[in-house]
Write an enzyme that holds these catalytic residues in place. Structure first.
Site, short mmCIF file in Angstrom:
data_model
loop_
_atom_site.label_atom_id
_atom_site.label_comp_id
_atom_site.label_asym_id
_atom_site.label_seq_id
_atom_site.Cartn_x
_atom_site.Cartn_y
_atom_site.Cartn_z
N ASP A 8 -6.18 -6.38 -1.89
CA ASP A 8 -4.79 -6.74 -2.13
C ASP A 8 -4.64 -7.81 -3.20
O ASP A 8 -3.68 -7.80 -3.96
CB ASP A 8 -4.13 -7.18 -0.82
CG ASP A 8 -3.97 -6.03 0.16
OD1 ASP A 8 -4.11 -4.86 -0.26
OD2 ASP A 8 -3.71 -6.29 1.34
N TYR A 37 0.68 1.55 13.87
CA TYR A 37 1.14 2.55 12.92
C TYR A 37 0.86 3.94 13.50
O TYR A 37 -0.25 4.20 13.92
CB TYR A 37 0.36 2.49 11.60
CG TYR A 37 0.06 1.13 11.04
CD1 TYR A 37 0.76 0.66 9.94
CD2 TYR A 37 -0.95 0.34 11.58
CE1 TYR A 37 0.45 -0.57 9.39
CE2 TYR A 37 -1.25 -0.89 11.05
CZ TYR A 37 -0.54 -1.34 9.94
OH TYR A 37 -0.84 -2.56 9.41
N LYS A 64 5.10 7.15 8.21
CA LYS A 64 4.58 6.24 9.24
C LYS A 64 5.71 5.83 10.17
O LYS A 64 6.85 5.68 9.74
CB LYS A 64 4.05 4.94 8.64
CG LYS A 64 3.01 5.05 7.62
CD LYS A 64 2.62 3.63 7.19
CE LYS A 64 2.21 3.61 5.76
NZ LYS A 64 1.70 2.34 5.33
N HIS A 109 0.82 -1.21 0.00
CA HIS A 109 0.00 0.00 0.00
C HIS A 109 0.85 1.26 0.00
O HIS A 109 1.94 1.28 0.57
CB HIS A 109 -0.89 0.04 1.24
CG HIS A 109 -1.75 -1.17 1.40
ND1 HIS A 109 -2.11 -1.67 2.62
CD2 HIS A 109 -2.32 -1.99 0.48
CE1 HIS A 109 -2.88 -2.74 2.46
NE2 HIS A 109 -3.01 -2.96 1.17
#
Length: 194
Positions: A167, A131, A71, A62
């Site tokens: 995905d 995250y 992140k 992603h």
């Protein structure tokens, strides 16, 4: 907290120093002074998220268009193989990947700068990944590349377990590269495109 620069520019690994005793351990999971030393604005993080995945699950690959997103990623439970792909046009490492094992023993944190594709595979029965993100989610900017795209050549250590429909049906690396080139040319303006 030790900071390690990895092979993709801007990607950092933060290794905390846990303090163990009879109760277990205590560790710092974030230090704004250490972040600032490395050009990371601690106040820029606006969202914390957590995922739980069963063994073999792959989440990724992603990324975000526009100015991307930074992140800070860690595995709070279990073990994952974390994978980054440099999707920054003009980067000397464009298209290269990097893998890092994150777990609840070493407690390392991975700083992912904007412009990377990110994904992971859970290697233990269950894995919780946390995250810390510097932008609110904007679905219109989301991009995804298939986890098994042959051009990326990512070697996942386990057979693929659970994977989302998104995905499984993600686009190719080649398609993303074409899109990035088109957006980059459009940003330069019509008189600069050859």
């Amino acid at each position: 907290m030790q900071t390690i620069e990895l092979s993709l520019p801007g990607v950092l690994l933060f290794r905390p120093t846990p303090h163990h005793d009879d109760r277990g351990f205590f560790t710092r999971t974030f230090d704004s002074a250490v972040a600032e030393e490395h050009g990371i604005e601690p106040c820029s993080f606006v969202q914390d998220s957590q995922s739980r995945s069963r063994r073999g699950t792959i989440r990724g690959m992603h990324g975000r268009l526009g100015r991307g997103e930074a992140k800070l990623v860690r595995c709070a439970r279990g073990t994952v193989l974390d994978v980054l792909v440099d999707a920054r046009p003009g980067s000397p490492t464009f298209g290269r990947s990097l893998t890092v094992q994150l777990d609840d023993v070493e407690l390392v944190h991975l700083f992912v700068p904007p412009g990377m594709l990110h994904g992971f595979q859970a290697l233990t029965e269950w894995a919780d990944v946390c995250y810390r993100i510097d932008r609110e989610h904007e679905p219109a900017e989301d991009v995804a590349v298939r986890f098994d795209d042959p051009e990326l050549g990512i070697e996942w250590p386990l057979p693929v377990g659970v994977i989302s429909e998104r995905d499984r049906t993600a686009g190719s690396w080649e398609a993303l590269v074409g899109r990035l080139r088109t957006e980059r040319a459009a940003a330069r303006g019509p008189d600069l495109v050859h």
